[in-house]
Scaffold this motif. Structure first.
Motif, mmCIF file in Angstrom:
data_model
loop_
_atom_site.group_PDB
_atom_site.id
_atom_site.type_symbol
_atom_site.label_atom_id
_atom_site.label_comp_id
_atom_site.label_asym_id
_atom_site.label_seq_id
_atom_site.Cartn_x
_atom_site.Cartn_y
_atom_site.Cartn_z
ATOM 1 N N ALA A 55 0.800 -1.226 0.000
ATOM 2 C CA ALA A 55 0.000 0.000 0.000
ATOM 3 C C ALA A 55 0.833 1.276 0.000
ATOM 4 C CB ALA A 55 -0.942 -0.001 1.206
ATOM 5 N N ASN A 56 2.127 1.149 -0.264
ATOM 6 C CA ASN A 56 3.011 2.324 -0.333
ATOM 7 C C ASN A 56 2.941 3.183 0.922
ATOM 8 O OD1 ASN A 56 3.979 1.763 -2.992
ATOM 9 N ND2 ASN A 56 2.040 2.538 -3.819
ATOM 10 N N PHE A 57 2.867 2.524 2.079
ATOM 11 C CA PHE A 57 2.876 3.271 3.325
ATOM 12 C C PHE A 57 4.199 4.005 3.506
ATOM 13 C CE2 PHE A 57 3.615 3.248 8.042
ATOM 14 C CZ PHE A 57 2.621 4.154 8.382
ATOM 15 N N ASN A 58 5.273 3.332 3.106
ATOM 16 C CA ASN A 58 6.612 3.937 3.105
ATOM 17 C C ASN A 58 6.977 4.521 4.464
ATOM 18 O OD1 ASN A 58 6.850 3.273 0.393
ATOM 19 N ND2 ASN A 58 6.020 5.240 -0.285
ATOM 20 N N GLY A 59 6.828 3.706 5.494
ATOM 21 C CA GLY A 59 7.158 4.168 6.835
ATOM 22 C C GLY A 59 7.812 3.074 7.645
ATOM 23 N N SER A 60 8.673 3.462 8.554
ATOM 24 C CA SER A 60 9.300 2.494 9.446
ATOM 25 C C SER A 60 8.868 2.753 10.887
ATOM 26 C CB SER A 60 10.825 2.532 9.323
ATOM 27 O OG SER A 60 11.348 3.708 9.910
ATOM 28 N N VAL A 61 9.200 1.801 11.733
ATOM 29 C CA VAL A 61 8.811 1.824 13.143
ATOM 30 C C VAL A 61 10.061 1.939 14.008
ATOM 31 C CG1 VAL A 61 7.672 0.527 15.004
ATOM 32 C CG2 VAL A 61 6.841 0.318 12.634
#
Length: 475
Positions: free
Chosen positions: A43-49
């Motif tokens: 979903a192309n969130f393109n985020g890390s935690v």
């Protein structure tokens, strides 16, 4: 065998940190981070935690040794077939222990890409600690840490409205988001922080109520060497979980757009009110567990899977769910039936050894919360009593006698509950025990002997169960 890290795993994916996660335990890693990993892929969130260790001792050092990488193993039954799936989680960019460096922790608030705070600090984690008298040192509680972090962000960005965050707590308490908001505001008052800050908290930040559902047994210590051989990596943070997952988030549409799980085929529902979903989970999943335990245990069964696959108790719990619990709920019938079928498959999971006696912990209070509402609602709607759910109550009363076929049952409940049944069963008068139990308002917050026909039905079910036990002894 290779050590697991980004070089040996040949993964160099790098995304800005969009999520701060309070908690490094099995559930968050096997549920939330698994979901975010799929969001990045589909979903192309393109985020890390970035993971924050919420208490002084934890496993962030292991996470950092593995560059945030670990495997999630999904084992269970779906559509009647055994299924196994392995995923290397790559969305965790690292972890910190704020007890080692408070200033490093606060600096996380300065990240302009940050959007979400996710947490699971146990049911006791959302609490106010009066001893945390200022932000000069690291607050001990999770809401205190969050309040300090938000205040640092408020100051760093000069109270900018677009720099507020979305809080998505996963603690298993009702209205967890609302409770977290109130606790953060309580810290703001406790520390004498400005009215402007509290206004920013309320107006520029979102606190979501949530419901989470996935069984995550965690680290498979019994066969970890075999698993590591199959993976080809020395992964010391493997998480085992069931395939089923459900996350219901009570939030405005803007949160759904920023966290686009609908584009990734995930069982994440955004709803204006999660109450019907909470009722569904508590009544069907938790209620079925609680209703099943005493009936199955008194029949000599010891695990959930055995109980569901046994002809007698399996039929009992299916009929209890579909004929007596589902008719008391208000979601569409097809949704309820699908959820119930999923629950049965989850109970049959051959990869999870779920002991009935572990579910039996505090069974009186569990019956009150999980099963009794279905009993009373069924009576209200059908003008009749649900026989199977009251068979469970009869079995529960016999269960608390503390003996089954001459063997001691390891009861585990509050001292008050155990003392009540110890005294009630002294004369071995089952009918009297039923009356005393049903009339105990400390148990049920109401006198159940006042519900027409209920006491007589439970007494009849107790007598029937006792007769079955005698016949089993003779056989």
């Amino acid at each position: 065998m290779k050590q697991l890290n980004r070089q040996t795993a040949n993964t160099t994916s790098s995304y800005p940190v969009k999520v701060l996660q309070f908690g490094e335990g099995n559930f968050l890693r096997g549920f939330v981070d698994w979901i975010i990993d799929i969001l990045n892929e589909k979903a192309n969130f393109n985020g890390s935690v970035k993971i924050i260790q919420p208490i002084e001792r934890g496993i962030v050092h292991l996470l950092n040794q593995q560059d945030g990488l670990y495997h999630v193993l999904l084992n269970g039954i779906q559509s009647g077939k055994e299924t196994q799936e392995t995923r290397l989680i790559t969305c965790v960019s690292g972890a910190i222990n704020p007890y080692d460096d408070y200033s490093e922790f606060l600096k996380l608030a300065e990240n302009p890409d940050l959007e979400f705070i996710i947490s699971n600090t146990t049911e006791a984690g959302i609490c106010f600690e009066e001893a945390d008298t200022s932000m000069d040192t690291l607050p001990s509680s999770f809401p205190g840490k969050l309040a300090a972090l938000l205040y640092h962000r408020f100051k760093h960005f000069n109270g900018a409205a677009d720099k507020g965050l979305t809080m998505i707590p996963c603690e298993l308490i009702e209205k967890n988001g609302a409770e977290l908001l109130q606790t953060v505001l309580k810290f703001a008052r406790h520390w004498g922080l400005s009215v402007e800050f509290t206004s920013w908290i309320r107006q520029s930040n979102i606190f979501c109520n949530t419901l989470v559902d996935r069984i995550v047994p965690g680290f498979p210590k019994d066969n970890i060497k075999e698993i590591q051989e199959e993976l080809g990596f020395e992964d010391n943070l493997v998480v085992k979980a069931e395939p089923f997952h459900l996350w219901v988030i009570e939030a405005p549409r803007s949160v759904q757009q920023a966290f686009p799980t609908d584009k990734a085929g995930l069982q994440v529902k955004f709803a204006p009110d999660l109450t019907p979903y909470r009722s569904r989970k508590v009544r069907i999943l938790n209620g079925a567990h609680t209703a099943l335990v005493p009936v199955a245990y008194l029949h000599g069964l010891r695990t959930v899977r055995e109980a569901v696959e046994d002809e007698q108790t399996g039929t009992f719990i299916r009929e209890a769910i579909f004929q007596e619990i589902i008719p008391t709920l208000d979601l569409p019938a097809e949704e309820l039936e699908q959820f119930a079928n999923d629950v049965i498959e989850r109970f049959q999971n051959p990869f999870i050894h779920h002991e009935l006696i572990s579910i039996a912990l505090n069974s009186i209070s569990k019956y009150k919360v999980r099963v009794l509402p279905s009993v009373l609602e069924y009576k209200k709607r059908k003008k009749a009593l649900p026989e199977r759910l009251l068979t469970s109550l009869a079995a529960l009363i016999l269960f608390y006698k503390g003996e089954e076929n001459g063997e001691k049952i390891p009861l585990n409940d509050t001292a008050e509950v155990l003392h009540f049944f110890e005294e009630a069963w002294k004369n071995n008068d089952a009918a009297a025990v039923v009356d005393a139990t049903l009339a105990n308002t400390d148990f049920w917050d109401t006198d159940l002997t006042k519900v027409e026909g209920l006491a007589n039905m439970v007494k009849g079910k107790v007598a029937q169960l006792q007769q079955e036990e005698k016949q089993e002894k003779i056989a």
